[in-house]
Design a protein around this motif. Structure first.
Motif, PDB file in Angstrom:
ATOM      1  N   GLN A  79      -1.335   1.024 -11.134  1.00 38.94           N
ATOM      2  CA  GLN A  79      -2.300   1.773 -11.940  1.00 38.94           C
ATOM      3  C   GLN A  79      -1.830   1.845 -13.388  1.00 38.94           C
ATOM      4  OE1 GLN A  79      -5.338   3.040 -10.785  1.00 38.94           O
ATOM      5  NE2 GLN A  79      -5.713   3.283 -12.956  1.00 38.94           N
ATOM      6  N   ASP A 129      -7.492  -0.085  -4.313  1.00 38.84           N
ATOM      7  CA  ASP A 129      -6.311  -0.384  -3.510  1.00 38.84           C
ATOM      8  C   ASP A 129      -5.376  -1.287  -4.315  1.00 38.84           C
ATOM      9  OD1 ASP A 129      -7.441  -2.922  -3.425  1.00 38.84           O
ATOM     10  OD2 ASP A 129      -7.866  -2.880  -1.287  1.00 38.84           O
ATOM     11  N   ALA A 130      -4.215  -1.572  -3.756  1.00 37.81           N
ATOM     12  CA  ALA A 130      -3.199  -2.342  -4.475  1.00 37.81           C
ATOM     13  C   ALA A 130      -3.691  -3.741  -4.842  1.00 37.81           C
ATOM     14  CB  ALA A 130      -1.918  -2.425  -3.653  1.00 37.81           C
ATOM     15  N   GLU A 137       0.802  -1.216   0.000  1.00 38.86           N
ATOM     16  CA  GLU A 137       0.000   0.000   0.000  1.00 38.86           C
ATOM     17  C   GLU A 137       0.841   1.275   0.000  1.00 38.86           C
ATOM     18  OE1 GLU A 137      -3.168   0.157  -0.642  1.00 38.86           O
ATOM     19  OE2 GLU A 137      -3.361  -1.993  -0.630  1.00 38.86           O
ATOM     20  N   THR A 138       1.942   1.271  -0.714  1.00 35.83           N
ATOM     21  CA  THR A 138       2.706   2.498  -0.843  1.00 35.83           C
ATOM     22  C   THR A 138       2.198   3.254  -2.057  1.00 35.83           C
ATOM     23  OG1 THR A 138       4.418   1.630  -2.298  1.00 35.83           O
ATOM     24  CG2 THR A 138       4.743   1.303   0.072  1.00 35.83           C
ATOM     25  N   GLU A 139       2.310   4.554  -2.004  1.00 37.78           N
ATOM     26  CA  GLU A 139       1.821   5.370  -3.112  1.00 37.78           C
ATOM     27  C   GLU A 139       2.583   5.061  -4.406  1.00 37.78           C
ATOM     28  OE1 GLU A 139       0.756  10.004  -3.723  1.00 37.78           O
ATOM     29  OE2 GLU A 139       0.555   9.111  -1.738  1.00 37.78           O
ATOM     30  N   ARG A 140       3.887   4.840  -4.289  1.00 37.62           N
ATOM     31  CA  ARG A 140       4.684   4.519  -5.479  1.00 37.62           C
ATOM     32  C   ARG A 140       4.225   3.210  -6.112  1.00 37.62           C
ATOM     33  NH1 ARG A 140      10.605   4.323  -3.820  1.00 37.62           N
ATOM     34  NH2 ARG A 140      10.919   3.848  -6.006  1.00 37.62           N
ATOM     35  N   LEU A 149       1.247   1.789  -5.771  1.00 39.54           N
ATOM     36  CA  LEU A 149      -0.084   1.991  -6.344  1.00 39.54           C
ATOM     37  C   LEU A 149       0.036   2.622  -7.732  1.00 39.54           C
ATOM     38  CD1 LEU A 149      -2.143   3.224  -3.276  1.00 39.54           C
ATOM     39  CD2 LEU A 149      -2.427   1.069  -4.513  1.00 39.54           C
ATOM     40  N   GLY A 150       0.961   3.553  -7.901  1.00 38.94           N
ATOM     41  CA  GLY A 150       1.180   4.176  -9.204  1.00 38.94           C
ATOM     42  C   GLY A 150       1.649   3.166 -10.245  1.00 38.94           C
ATOM     43  N   ASP A 182     -11.037   5.005  -6.224  1.00 42.20           N
ATOM     44  CA  ASP A 182     -10.049   4.758  -5.185  1.00 42.20           C
ATOM     45  C   ASP A 182      -9.683   3.282  -4.997  1.00 42.20           C
ATOM     46  OD1 ASP A 182      -8.289   5.741  -3.313  1.00 42.20           O
ATOM     47  OD2 ASP A 182      -9.717   5.525  -1.670  1.00 42.20           O
TER      48      ASP A 182
END
Length: 152
Positions: free
Chosen positions: A52, A83-84, A43-46, A48-49, A81
């Motif tokens: 995506q 999640d991973a 669940e890190t933003e990087r 998730l990017g 929204d």
């Protein structure tokens, strides 16, 4: 660094064995990604990017395949929204669908062509080689995202 223009690759595989190898590598990517993640909390933003981008790319390839097969363009599904885990499962689902779409049609898909990611006309073989390069980039990015903050 991976090529950004798939038209630099040969239009057709040199033999059926190379096509089959390519399909196997496409099919195993979701498992390779899952193995790369291991038991990490993704669940890190990087990360998730990265996921995506993988989902968007795989959906785009699916649309390309649909048009090449003469089915028109699928409608994108919007998910608020995600999640991973959802993104990983969506990627795996899209990849399985794309793999099945070409695998069951045999060698006839070698004649499929259409506009590539930068607008040039590419064959399905060129597109898939390009996609495998993107897969390698995504695996590296996912591992990097799990390793911690990027260093400058």
């Amino acid at each position: 660094m991976a090529a950004t223009d798939p038209s630099v690759f040969p239009e057709r595989p040199p033999a059926v064995a190379e096509w089959e190898d390519l399909l196997v590598r496409l099919e195993i990517m979701p498992r390779a990604l899952r193995n790369a993640l291991g038991d990490a909390e993704p669940e890190t933003e990087r990360l998730l990017g990265v996921f995506q981008e993988m989902v968007e790319r795989e959906a785009w390839v699916g649309g390309w395949l649909e048009r090449a097969a003469g089915y028109g363009s699928p409608q994108p599904a919007l998910v608020p929204d995600p999640d991973a885990e959802w993104l990983y499962r969506r990627f795996a689902s899209l990849r399985a669908r794309n793999f099945a779409m070409v695998q069951r049609r045999g060698l006839d898909v070698w004649d499929w062509a259409g506009p590539g990611p930068t607008g040039e006309t590419v064959s399905v073989y060129q597109l898939f080689i390009w996609l495998l390069q993107r897969d390698a980039d995504a695996l590296a990015a996912a591992r990097g995202a799990l390793a911690g903050p990027a260093s400058c």
